[in-house]
Design an enzyme around this catalytic site. Structure first.
Site, PDB file in Angstrom:
ATOM      1  N   ALA A 145       0.855  -1.198   0.000  1.00 50.02           N
ATOM      2  CA  ALA A 145       0.000   0.000   0.000  1.00 50.02           C
ATOM      3  C   ALA A 145       0.885   1.239   0.000  1.00 50.02           C
ATOM      4  CB  ALA A 145      -0.904  -0.009   1.233  1.00 50.02           C
ATOM      5  N   LYS A 146       0.306   2.364  -0.253  1.00 49.99           N
ATOM      6  CA  LYS A 146       1.038   3.637  -0.184  1.00 49.99           C
ATOM      7  C   LYS A 146       0.022   4.755  -0.073  1.00 49.99           C
ATOM      8  CE  LYS A 146       5.344   5.170  -0.506  1.00 49.99           C
ATOM      9  NZ  LYS A 146       6.594   4.505  -0.117  1.00 49.99           N
TER      10      LYS A 146
END
Ligand code: NAD
Length: 384
Positions: free
Chosen positions: A73-74
């Site tokens: 994720a980011k």
């Protein structure tokens, strides 16, 4: 790999002068098959949804290559953090965290610091999330201050991982660290720690570069003295005026290990044709362009890819999350020993695939990672 989900949020805040601004924030979960999402939160004026999507995908690969129990994720907010005072940054961070609501959480998606954010940002996120759920939830973010459930060893972890990867690569190529010449680009969190560990292990740092200067000294640059200078002045310029050289000279200095640990896209084809080194260890994310990667490989220069070499940070983030769950904290010696075990194990499995299939470590890391993600996906099955 098909992207799992993403959230775009409006982040309105009242500035100290009473005006209201709106920022656009993102959180992208690339995959969740192997565990909760994990990846940093970036505050930068050039953040876009596309960039965050690409970085989330990179985290899937990095986490799976290291066999950490996470998806990828980011997050990001398009803003310049230097244009805001601490109070405004706090309001931005808290509003963004609230807007994300249950999209993040210790078992859902765990942000960490990235460009433009730090342990204070993580402390505000942890507090906001905890207020909203009605109980202390330290495991919602990593990279927190030690007093709030952060982990010892986190500061040095990425640079330490770079050094461990260099040791492993050197062992396989018959290039000992002791007596080796090392060139390090970037003297921040990653570069300075890696340089210090190389020096402590008997290597000579013969070239150092940051945004302000390039230093070259065949006899070896003192890393402790350079660190002290940077702590006092914020830059390498002025530290060894007699050793200053042009920016391009950095790439020409003969070395056994070259560590790009500053920015992406630094090892360009024209530089890859000229570098005189045996092993490139990617401390930064994406420092080698694909065309340069091909040139290095044709020239027989081993490249330890970013998804392996700089994964020490996320590995100790994983330790932080585990320690938060158990509320039982490890010593720095335990953390460093466990980090070494995981990094060496990952290097072993990726390099076996590279040798068996006669491919680069980068391709092997992607194969190992994708196989792990796909196998998790297959074993979980398709709901409903
Ligand atoms: P940092 O901000 O602490 O340091 C960056 C360094 O790069 C500074 O010394 C700066 O002067 C130098 N630099 C900037 N522009 C330059 C230029 N044009 N030429 C030469 N040097 C330049 O950043 P960091 O945390 O050390 O991160 C460095 C890289 O490693 C980034 O790509 C980052 O994404 C990656 N990375 C960092 C971590 C981490 O835990 N810090 C983890 C994984 C990957």
């Amino acid at each position: 790999m098909r992207l799992k989900r993403m959230m775009i949020v409006d982040v309105p805040i009242i500035l100290d002068d009473g005006s209201i601004v709106h920022y656009e924030g993102y959180r992208v979960q690339n995959t969740l098959s192997r565990g909760p999402g994990k990846g940093g939160l970036r505050f930068h004026p050039s953040v876009t949804l596309n960039e965050v999507m690409a970085l989330a995908c990179w985290m899937t690969i990095k986490n799976a290559a290291l066999n950490l129990p996470y998806g990828g994720a980011k997050g990001g907010i398009r803003l310049d953090p230097h244009q805001h005072c601490k109070g405004e940054l706090q309001r931005i961070t808290r509003r963004y965290t609230s807007e994300l609501g249950g999209f993040i959480g210790p078992a859902r998606d765990i942000p960490a610091p990235d460009v433009g954010t730090n342990e204070q940002t993580m402390a505000w996120m942890m507090d906001t999330y905890s207020m909203n759920v009605g109980g202390t939830a330290t495991g919602v973010v990593t990279g927190k201050p030690v007093a709030l459930g952060g982990s010892l060893g986190r500061h040095d972890a990425t640079g330490r991982g770079v050094f461990i990867s260099a040791q492993e690569a050197g062992r396989r190529r018959g290039v000992p660290i002791k007596g080796a010449r090392v060139a390090v680009q970037g003297f921040g969190n990653v570069g300075s720690v890696a340089a210090r560990l190389f020096e402590q292990a008997g290597a000579r740092v013969v070239a150092l570069q940051d945004h302000s200067a390039t230093l070259v000294d065949e006899a070896g640059i003192s890393i402790a003295a350079a660190s002290e200078h940077v702590a006092n002045t914020g830059q390498l310029a002025g530290f060894l005026p007699g050793a200053e050289a042009s920016t391009e000279t950095f790439w020409l200095v003969p070395s056994e290990f070259l560590v790009p640990a500053a920015l992406e896209g630094q090892l360009l084809p024209e530089r890859a044709r000229l570098v005189e080194t045996k092993i490139v260890v990617e401390g930064a994310n994406g420092p080698t362009t694909p065309a340069a990667d091909d040139i290095l490989s044709e020239r027989g220069i081993l490249v330890v890819p970013d998804v392996l070499a700089n994964a020490g940070g996320v590995t100790v983030s994983y330790f932080e999350w585990v320690q938060d769950f158990s509320s039982f904290f490890w010593t720095e010696e335990e953390i460093n020993a466990r980090l070494e075990k995981i990094m060496v194990g990952a290097f072993d499995s990726i390099s076996s695939v590279a040798e068996e299939r006669r491919i680069s470590l980068r391709t092997a890391a992607f194969i190992v990672a994708c196989e792990r993600v796909l196998s998790a996906r297959e074993q979980r099955g398709l709901y409903p």
